[in-house]
Design a protein around this motif. Structure first.
Motif, short mmCIF file in Angstrom:
data_model
loop_
_atom_site.label_atom_id
_atom_site.label_comp_id
_atom_site.label_asym_id
_atom_site.label_seq_id
_atom_site.Cartn_x
_atom_site.Cartn_y
_atom_site.Cartn_z
N UNK A 98 0.83 -1.20 0.00
CA UNK A 98 0.00 0.00 0.00
C UNK A 98 0.85 1.24 0.00
N UNK A 99 0.32 2.34 -0.52
CA UNK A 99 1.06 3.60 -0.50
C UNK A 99 1.21 4.11 0.93
N UNK A 115 7.58 -9.12 8.84
CA UNK A 115 8.78 -8.45 8.36
C UNK A 115 8.38 -7.17 7.64
N UNK A 116 8.75 -6.03 8.19
CA UNK A 116 8.42 -4.73 7.60
C UNK A 116 9.71 -4.15 7.01
N UNK A 117 9.81 -4.13 5.70
CA UNK A 117 11.00 -3.66 4.97
C UNK A 117 12.26 -4.34 5.49
N UNK A 118 12.32 -5.68 5.44
CA UNK A 118 13.47 -6.39 6.04
C UNK A 118 14.79 -6.18 5.31
N UNK A 119 14.75 -5.72 4.05
CA UNK A 119 15.99 -5.58 3.29
C UNK A 119 16.57 -4.17 3.35
N UNK A 157 5.81 -6.86 4.58
CA UNK A 157 5.39 -5.53 4.17
C UNK A 157 6.56 -4.82 3.50
N UNK A 158 6.31 -4.26 2.32
CA UNK A 158 7.40 -3.60 1.60
C UNK A 158 6.86 -2.65 0.55
N UNK A 159 7.67 -1.63 0.21
CA UNK A 159 7.38 -0.76 -0.91
C UNK A 159 8.05 -1.26 -2.18
N UNK A 160 8.93 -2.25 -2.05
CA UNK A 160 9.71 -2.73 -3.19
C UNK A 160 8.94 -3.85 -3.89
N UNK A 161 8.29 -3.48 -5.00
CA UNK A 161 7.43 -4.43 -5.69
C UNK A 161 8.19 -5.63 -6.23
N UNK A 173 7.31 -9.58 -5.61
CA UNK A 173 7.12 -10.55 -6.69
C UNK A 173 8.02 -11.77 -6.52
N UNK A 174 9.24 -11.54 -6.05
CA UNK A 174 10.19 -12.64 -5.89
C UNK A 174 9.82 -13.56 -4.73
N UNK A 175 9.26 -12.98 -3.67
CA UNK A 175 9.08 -13.73 -2.43
C UNK A 175 7.66 -14.23 -2.17
#
Length: 304
Positions: A36-37, A155-159, A187-191, A195-197
């Motif tokens: 989500x934004x 996991x919120x933005x784990x990378x 949870x992530x902003x990195x689409x 897609x990968x996970x």
């Protein structure tokens, strides 16, 4: 089966409804991407799942039971903001956080040793957290999250802050957690990472769920209107078709063309015309499914 289930979860702060009848499920052995934004309600939803705040309406259950202190003990939560004690030594910090989860020092010692070695932090065990780089601190907090062997992993933005090598390492470990039957909320902003996970996604906008389901099925439900062509040689008819409005060029490299097809344009016709040109060597002809980024933009835009 450790299923996380939200039914109509709603949270208001005064006149603002941060989460508006949010409903979705996350299953064991699968990864659900919560998207989500900014300001969409993701953090509020996670805080309700973690029983940091209670919903005003609806219910949240894990394994068939309402979430509470008992589920917190079985949950590992990696927040986007770091919650580490900067002046504590790395190993002392992990021992302390493990004790908060009810793990004795004798039980935590081999786990800490294993994970420090696995994530390349063993040489930093006796250093203060504030001496670690941003990426190292992220790995330390990740260890603290999974050290208690939680059934539910959030996991919120784990990378965040990780280089490609360490990002790949974390992806491998997350894959192992999935294979071990954990329920994972990502949870992530990195689409591209989603897609990968992820196996499933839940997209929220303005506090409401606008897309929810199996990622593969959602992507298949969208029209394939992009065509990738890779060939050697000249095909001037493509420029003629573009000028006539049959498609627009999204990308043009030496050998690669990506076209956005207009309604009514037949991709097979383009293929047949390319194949009929003796001077053209066709290497790739692919009707491309939309990326998750494109789906995200369409879905959020439709609910603006």
């Amino acid at each position: 089966m450790s299923e996380l289930l939200l039914r109509g979860a709603t949270k208001r702060y005064g006149s603002v409804t941060a989460a508006d009848h949010v409903s979705f499920k996350a299953c064991s052995g699968r990864i659900l991407g919560l998207l989500g934004p900014n300001g969409a309600g993701k953090t509020t939803t996670i805080r309700m799942i973690a029983d940091i705040t209670a919903p005003d309406e609806g219910e949240i259950t894990f394994g068939g039971r309402p979430v509470g202190a008992w589920s917190q003990a079985q949950m590992g939560y990696l927040p986007e903001e770091r919650g580490l004690y900067k002046k504590m030594k790395v190993v002392d910090q992990l021992r302390y956080l493990a004790e908060l989860k009810g793990i004795s020092r004798s039980d935590s010692k081999p786990r800490i040793s294993h994970w420090l070695q696995r994530l390349g932090l063993e040489a930093w065990a006796m250093r203060k957290t504030q001496e670690l780089s941003k990426g190292m601190q992220q790995k330390l907090q990740f260890i603290a999250t999974i050290l208690p062997e939680p059934r539910l992993v959030i996991l919120d933005e784990p990378f965040s802050g990780l280089d490609p090598v360490n990002s790949e390492l974390l992806r491998d470990i997350i894959g192992e957690l999935k294979a071990d039957g954990r329920t994972i909320l990502f949870a992530s902003h990195r689409m591209e990472q989603v897609e990968q996970l992820c196996d499933d996604i839940c997209l929220v906008a303005k506090g409401r769920v606008v897309l929810n389901g199996v990622l593969r099925d959602i992507k298949r439900s969208y029209k394939r209107d992009k065509l990738a062509l890779e060939f050697g040689g000249a095909a001037p008819f493509l420029d003629e078709m573009a000028q006539a409005g049959a498609f627009e060029f999204l990308q043009q490299n030496e050998d690669l063309r990506i076209l956005k097809l207009a309604d009514g344009t037949n991709a097979r016709e383009i293929l047949e015309r390319l194949m009929a040109l003796p001077e053209v060597d066709l290497w790739r002809f692919e009707l491309m499914e939309p990326t998750l980024t494109e789906i995200f933009i369409r879905a959020v835009g439709a609910n603006a």
